[in-house]
Design an enzyme around this catalytic site. Structure first.
Site, PDB file in Angstrom:
ATOM      1  N   ASP A 121       0.864  -1.175   0.000  1.00 60.25           N
ATOM      2  CA  ASP A 121       0.000   0.000   0.000  1.00 60.25           C
ATOM      3  C   ASP A 121       0.905   1.231   0.000  1.00 60.25           C
ATOM      4  O   ASP A 121       2.090   1.145   0.341  1.00 60.25           O
ATOM      5  CB  ASP A 121      -0.888  -0.042   1.254  1.00 60.25           C
ATOM      6  CG  ASP A 121      -1.640   1.253   1.486  1.00 60.25           C
ATOM      7  OD1 ASP A 121      -2.345   1.694   0.560  1.00 60.25           O
ATOM      8  OD2 ASP A 121      -1.513   1.820   2.595  1.00 60.25           O
TER       9      ASP A 121
ATOM     10  N   ASP B 292      -0.268   5.042   0.915  1.00 65.60           N
ATOM     11  CA  ASP B 292      -0.530   6.081   1.907  1.00 65.60           C
ATOM     12  C   ASP B 292      -0.362   5.561   3.334  1.00 65.60           C
ATOM     13  O   ASP B 292      -1.022   4.603   3.746  1.00 65.60           O
ATOM     14  CB  ASP B 292      -1.944   6.633   1.730  1.00 65.60           C
ATOM     15  CG  ASP B 292      -2.120   7.336   0.397  1.00 65.60           C
ATOM     16  OD1 ASP B 292      -1.105   7.613  -0.270  1.00 65.60           O
ATOM     17  OD2 ASP B 292      -3.275   7.594   0.006  1.00 65.60           O
TER      18      ASP B 292
END
Length: 271
Positions: free
Chosen positions: A26, A28
């Site tokens: 991922d 963020d």
């Protein structure tokens, strides 16, 4: 190119390793501090694609993101607002902006610990992919600049080189990430039982549970609890002491407010 993925949802290197294992990260709060979409919004404001009022709106969502972690409602609201504002914006301009966005807003926010883990996977001969709700044009630049294998990102429809403001498929978030990872694994001959997954958010639990080696990085409260219950590894690069967590959030909030103040000041100084 995977057969069941749109050509604009997937970006990868031609010389990627050919093994059966990979690592999925991922972006963020996992690979970088804060929300990459906010960086896109600020850069588009500099190009006068967004108004100061719109940047302020994104800044509030960034503040919430830093303070409490990822929230599906905020993600959807950011998506809808960004799509509306992107209509008519040039794809070529967005591609050109990608490196500027990385240099000015993203590079300094990369977590060194997460980057080191990604590099360890590369050294072990594994492919390393970013999986993010960020537009593919920006995700692909991040992947290239970090020396990774490729990126899966949200696709925005474009006609004759201009964004229409409509999505192709759905935003790459939550369960959609797990679905994209499964398609990529099938088309590239990956064994998900031999793959790793990394995220900070409970929204990415479906992706983490799709791989054999899930890892929580800078986890929100729900993911931390979920990881603890299942004995998943947990890495927190935000602080070595829980008592410092509030200070980190305050620093993030201050950064957002400082950036907004600079934008206001720059606007006032324009002739």
């Amino acid at each position: 190119m995977p057969s069941n993925l749109s050509p604009v949802t997937f970006a990868g290197l031609e010389s990627a390793p050919s093994g059966t294992s990979a690592a999925f990260f991922d972006v963020d709060n996992t690979m970088m501090r804060g929300a990459s979409l906010f960086a896109v919004a600020r850069k588009m404001y500099q190009r006068r694609a967004f108004t100061l009022r719109e940047v302020a709106w994104f800044a509030v969502r960034q503040l919430r993101f830093v303070a409490r972690g990822e929230n599906l409602g905020d993600i959807q609201a950011i998506r809808d607002r960004a799509l509306l504002l992107s209509a008519g914006f040039s794809v070529a301009d967005m591609v050109a902006l990608g490196d500027e966005i990385y240099d000015e807003f993203i590079e300094s926010k990369i977590w060194p610990g997460t980057r080191a883990i990604a590099e360890q996977h590369l050294h072990a001969g594994r492919r390393v992919w970013l999986v993010t709700a960020t537009p593919l044009e920006v995700a692909a630049v991040m992947s290239r600049r970090l020396g990774l294998s490729g990126a899966l990102g949200t696709t925005v429809e474009h006609i004759e080189g201009l964004y229409t403001g409509q999505l192709v498929g759905e935003i790459l978030h939550g369960a959609a990430k797990a679905g994209a990872v499964r398609i990529l694994a099938r088309d590239q001959g990956l064994d998900l039982a031999e793959c790793w997954g990394y995220s900070d958010s409970h929204n990415d639990i479906p992706m983490l549970e799709a791989v054999g080696h899930p890892v929580a990085i800078n986890p929100d409260r729900r993911l931390r609890r979920h990881a603890k219950d299942r004995n998943w590894p947990v890495y927190d690069f935000r602080t070595g002491r829980r008592a410092a967590a509030f200070g980190l959030k305050a620093a993030g909030v201050s950064g957002v407010l400082w950036g907004l103040w600079r934008s206001v000041d720059a606007l006032r100084r324009r002739p």
